[in-house]
Design a protein around this motif. Structure first.
Motif, PDB file in Angstrom:
ATOM      1  N   LEU A 134       0.904  -1.370  -0.232  1.00  0.00           N
ATOM      2  CA  LEU A 134       0.206   0.138  -0.225  1.00  0.00           C
ATOM      3  C   LEU A 134       0.478   1.133   0.053  1.00  0.00           C
ATOM      4  O   LEU A 134       1.645   1.967   0.781  1.00  0.00           O
ATOM      5  CB  LEU A 134      -1.013   0.245   0.916  1.00  0.00           C
ATOM      6  CG  LEU A 134      -2.058  -1.209   1.521  1.00  0.00           C
ATOM      7  CD1 LEU A 134      -2.565  -1.325   3.115  1.00  0.00           C
ATOM      8  CD2 LEU A 134      -2.887  -0.826  -0.230  1.00  0.00           C
ATOM      9  N   PHE A 135       0.788   2.409  -0.947  1.00  0.00           N
ATOM     10  CA  PHE A 135       1.770   3.260  -0.759  1.00  0.00           C
ATOM     11  C   PHE A 135       0.855   4.768  -1.839  1.00  0.00           C
ATOM     12  O   PHE A 135       0.469   4.523  -2.231  1.00  0.00           O
ATOM     13  CB  PHE A 135       2.985   2.710  -1.910  1.00  0.00           C
ATOM     14  CG  PHE A 135       2.554   2.813  -3.270  1.00  0.00           C
ATOM     15  CD1 PHE A 135       2.333   3.754  -4.578  1.00  0.00           C
ATOM     16  CD2 PHE A 135       2.325   1.580  -3.945  1.00  0.00           C
ATOM     17  CE1 PHE A 135       2.775   4.004  -5.920  1.00  0.00           C
ATOM     18  CE2 PHE A 135       1.693   1.312  -4.650  1.00  0.00           C
ATOM     19  CZ  PHE A 135       2.486   2.290  -5.949  1.00  0.00           C
ATOM     20  N   LYS A 136       1.145   5.673  -2.004  1.00  0.00           N
ATOM     21  CA  LYS A 136       0.791   6.405  -2.533  1.00  0.00           C
ATOM     22  C   LYS A 136       2.186   7.664  -3.128  1.00  0.00           C
ATOM     23  O   LYS A 136       2.831   8.126  -2.189  1.00  0.00           O
ATOM     24  CB  LYS A 136      -0.118   7.294  -1.648  1.00  0.00           C
ATOM     25  CG  LYS A 136      -0.562   9.013  -2.755  1.00  0.00           C
ATOM     26  CD  LYS A 136      -1.185  10.004  -1.604  1.00  0.00           C
ATOM     27  CE  LYS A 136      -1.979  11.076  -2.406  1.00  0.00           C
ATOM     28  NZ  LYS A 136      -2.500  11.977  -1.608  1.00  0.00           N
ATOM     29  N   ARG A 155       5.084   7.583  -0.362  1.00  0.00           N
ATOM     30  CA  ARG A 155       4.546   7.452   1.289  1.00  0.00           C
ATOM     31  C   ARG A 155       4.037   5.920   0.990  1.00  0.00           C
ATOM     32  O   ARG A 155       3.427   5.735   0.432  1.00  0.00           O
ATOM     33  CB  ARG A 155       3.230   7.906   1.617  1.00  0.00           C
ATOM     34  CG  ARG A 155       3.120   8.265   2.776  1.00  0.00           C
ATOM     35  CD  ARG A 155       1.951   9.064   3.133  1.00  0.00           C
ATOM     36  NE  ARG A 155       0.682   8.582   2.523  1.00  0.00           N
ATOM     37  CZ  ARG A 155      -0.665   9.841   2.686  1.00  0.00           C
ATOM     38  NH1 ARG A 155       0.117  10.665   2.553  1.00  0.00           N
ATOM     39  NH2 ARG A 155      -0.998   8.512   1.995  1.00  0.00           N
ATOM     40  N   ASN A 156       4.944   5.147   2.003  1.00  0.00           N
ATOM     41  CA  ASN A 156       4.004   4.236   2.850  1.00  0.00           C
ATOM     42  C   ASN A 156       3.122   4.006   3.585  1.00  0.00           C
ATOM     43  O   ASN A 156       3.403   4.443   4.360  1.00  0.00           O
ATOM     44  CB  ASN A 156       5.701   3.064   3.197  1.00  0.00           C
ATOM     45  CG  ASN A 156       5.074   1.734   3.594  1.00  0.00           C
ATOM     46  OD1 ASN A 156       4.399   1.728   3.587  1.00  0.00           O
ATOM     47  ND2 ASN A 156       6.234   0.823   4.027  1.00  0.00           N
ATOM     48  N   ASP A 157       1.866   3.314   2.591  1.00  0.00           N
ATOM     49  CA  ASP A 157       1.065   3.517   3.633  1.00  0.00           C
ATOM     50  C   ASP A 157       0.739   1.578   4.364  1.00  0.00           C
ATOM     51  O   ASP A 157      -0.334   1.861   5.289  1.00  0.00           O
ATOM     52  CB  ASP A 157      -0.145   4.083   3.259  1.00  0.00           C
ATOM     53  CG  ASP A 157      -0.183   5.094   2.798  1.00  0.00           C
ATOM     54  OD1 ASP A 157       0.430   5.913   3.896  1.00  0.00           O
ATOM     55  OD2 ASP A 157      -0.589   5.579   1.514  1.00  0.00           O
ATOM     56  N   ASP A 158       1.980   1.195   4.056  1.00  0.00           N
ATOM     57  CA  ASP A 158       1.816   0.077   4.412  1.00  0.00           C
ATOM     58  C   ASP A 158       1.847  -0.681   6.095  1.00  0.00           C
ATOM     59  O   ASP A 158       2.481   0.320   7.121  1.00  0.00           O
ATOM     60  CB  ASP A 158       2.007  -1.338   3.918  1.00  0.00           C
ATOM     61  CG  ASP A 158       1.249  -2.673   3.327  1.00  0.00           C
ATOM     62  OD1 ASP A 158       0.966  -2.679   4.661  1.00  0.00           O
ATOM     63  OD2 ASP A 158       0.794  -2.828   2.353  1.00  0.00           O
ATOM     64  N   THR A 159       1.739  -2.012   7.046  1.00  0.00           N
ATOM     65  CA  THR A 159       2.101  -2.287   7.789  1.00  0.00           C
ATOM     66  C   THR A 159       3.115  -2.208   8.346  1.00  0.00           C
ATOM     67  O   THR A 159       3.986  -2.509   8.903  1.00  0.00           O
ATOM     68  CB  THR A 159       1.324  -3.242   8.651  1.00  0.00           C
ATOM     69  OG1 THR A 159       0.791  -3.848   8.321  1.00  0.00           O
ATOM     70  CG2 THR A 159      -0.034  -2.401   8.985  1.00  0.00           C
ATOM     71  N   PRO A 302       6.847   2.039   7.386  1.00  0.00           N
ATOM     72  CA  PRO A 302       5.299   1.983   7.293  1.00  0.00           C
ATOM     73  C   PRO A 302       5.997   3.664   8.293  1.00  0.00           C
ATOM     74  O   PRO A 302       6.107   4.299   8.790  1.00  0.00           O
ATOM     75  CB  PRO A 302       5.235   1.127   8.127  1.00  0.00           C
ATOM     76  CG  PRO A 302       5.772   0.066   8.136  1.00  0.00           C
ATOM     77  CD  PRO A 302       7.341   0.173   7.573  1.00  0.00           C
ATOM     78  N   GLY A 303       5.300   4.665   6.981  1.00  0.00           N
ATOM     79  CA  GLY A 303       4.558   5.616   7.856  1.00  0.00           C
ATOM     80  C   GLY A 303       5.815   6.944   6.642  1.00  0.00           C
ATOM     81  O   GLY A 303       5.497   7.404   6.997  1.00  0.00           O
ATOM     82  N   GLU A 304       6.374   5.649   6.800  1.00  0.00           N
ATOM     83  CA  GLU A 304       7.659   7.410   6.238  1.00  0.00           C
ATOM     84  C   GLU A 304       7.468   7.401   4.626  1.00  0.00           C
ATOM     85  O   GLU A 304       6.723   6.856   4.095  1.00  0.00           O
ATOM     86  CB  GLU A 304       9.426   6.608   6.089  1.00  0.00           C
ATOM     87  CG  GLU A 304       9.711   6.230   7.131  1.00  0.00           C
ATOM     88  CD  GLU A 304      11.204   5.423   7.224  1.00  0.00           C
ATOM     89  OE1 GLU A 304      12.127   6.078   8.210  1.00  0.00           O
ATOM     90  OE2 GLU A 304      11.516   5.101   6.019  1.00  0.00           O
ATOM     91  N   THR A 305       7.894   8.888   4.356  1.00  0.00           N
ATOM     92  CA  THR A 305       8.044   8.942   3.146  1.00  0.00           C
ATOM     93  C   THR A 305       9.197   9.910   2.427  1.00  0.00           C
ATOM     94  O   THR A 305      10.064   9.718   3.277  1.00  0.00           O
ATOM     95  CB  THR A 305       6.913  10.328   2.672  1.00  0.00           C
ATOM     96  OG1 THR A 305       5.365  10.277   3.583  1.00  0.00           O
ATOM     97  CG2 THR A 305       6.888  11.332   2.397  1.00  0.00           C
TER      98      THR A 305
END
Length: 318
Positions: A134-136, A155-159, A302-305
């Motif tokens: 999952l990413f954007k 952006r990493n939207d994964d776990t 996870p959560g990093e951009t």
């Protein structure tokens, strides 16, 4: 009945119109006093770079006799993975050449006269078949005088951590579209450089290098060191590359920004050159199939951009 014939004709006409003109409606135009640029919503790919003073088209226009694309964005692979596939946690995924953005339409998030931002998130099909993270990704183009900013935010939207490569692949017209003039042009490096190039076979890196630049500032397109494959320079000492008529200043240049690697692709006889900023690079010939073991890829927790950018500059005085 007459009115049914009219409706049928109207339906056929509208179908034809949107089939023929649909691609044009997917173009986004940016301009300022100096340049005019178009971008396709499909893949957020540059389609045109025209100087308002010179009236030249600087971007390669995709002649299929040589190369049908213009400036695809490579993500999450630079050119390709070995066998066009990889595994993540024992599940196999197919990775198209150039990655998953090239054939996907992106969403316009912001648009003004001289700036546009497009974004993309994966759908279920991509997550299931091509890339399970999952990413954007956001792609921004910004015009300033004769310069085009190409910016990418991921952006990493994964776990769990995601693994990727990223690259620009813009092609530029040699001799500004004039035929049979390749040998009168050269690459311009802005400073004297010495560098080796990594060897490439079938769009994969070999575990070997070849001599390339030897304290040189230019490289002519008639130089027999230019291979059919790309000229890949890792951890590049090159920060800016120009295209010029021999002995003159460059008419177009690419500044690598914070991209650490560069690939230059211009097979002998071709009327264009691609200058490809790369974060990471092609797969190796013997790369492991497990994406977590591909040590050359960028790892994003996870959560990093992360943000990457490069610049394209034209000189219309030439």
């Amino acid at each position: 009945m007459p009115h049914l014939k009219v409706l049928a004709f109207l339906f056929i006409f509208l179908t034809f119109f949107f089939t023929v003109h649909g691609q044009g409606s997917e173009l986004l135009w940016l301009e300022n006093d100096s340049i005019r640029v178009s971008i396709s919503k499909k893949g957020a790919e540059l389609q045109s770079i025209k100087g308002k003073i010179s009236e030249f088209e600087y971007l390669w226009q995709g002649n299929g006799e040589y190369w049908a694309d213009r400036a695809p964005i490579m993500f999450p692979v630079n050119v390709r993975f070995r066998d066009n596939e990889f595994y993540f946690r024992n599940v196999k995924y197919d990775m198209p050449k150039m990655g998953i953005l090239k054939e996907r339409f992106m969403t316009v998030k912001h648009k003004s006269n001289d700036e546009v931002t497009l974004s993309f998130v994966p759908n279920k099909e991509i997550l299931h078949e091509n890339y399970p993270f999952l990413f954007k990704i956001s792609v921004r183009y910004k015009l300033t005088d004769n310069t085009i900013l190409n910016e990418y935010v991921i952006r990493n939207d994964d776990t769990h951590s995601m693994y990727f490569a990223l690259g620009g692949h813009p092609g530029f017209n040699l001799s500004l579209g004039q035929p049979n003039d390749r040998k009168k042009h050269e690459l311009f490096f802005y400073k004297s450089l010495s560098a080796q190039r990594e060897l490439i076979k079938n769009s994969l890196l070999k575990d070997s290098v070849a001599p390339f630049l030897q304290n040189e500032t230019t490289l002519g397109f008639d130089d027999d060191r230019i291979p059919n494959t790309g000229i890949f320079i890792k951890d590049s000492v090159i920060t800016k590359i120009g295209l010029a008529k021999s002995g003159q200043k460059p008419y177009i240049s690419l500044i690598l920004g914070n991209f650490p690697n560069v690939n230059i692709w211009s097979p002998p006889g071709y009327p264009f050159v691609c200058i490809e900023p790369m974060a990471s690079h092609h797969d190796f010939e013997d790369s492991p199939k497990d994406i977590e073991k591909k040590s050359h890829l960028v790892t994003l927790k996870p959560g990093e951009t992360v943000k990457y950018y490069f610049l394209i500059q034209i000189d219309q005085s030439l």
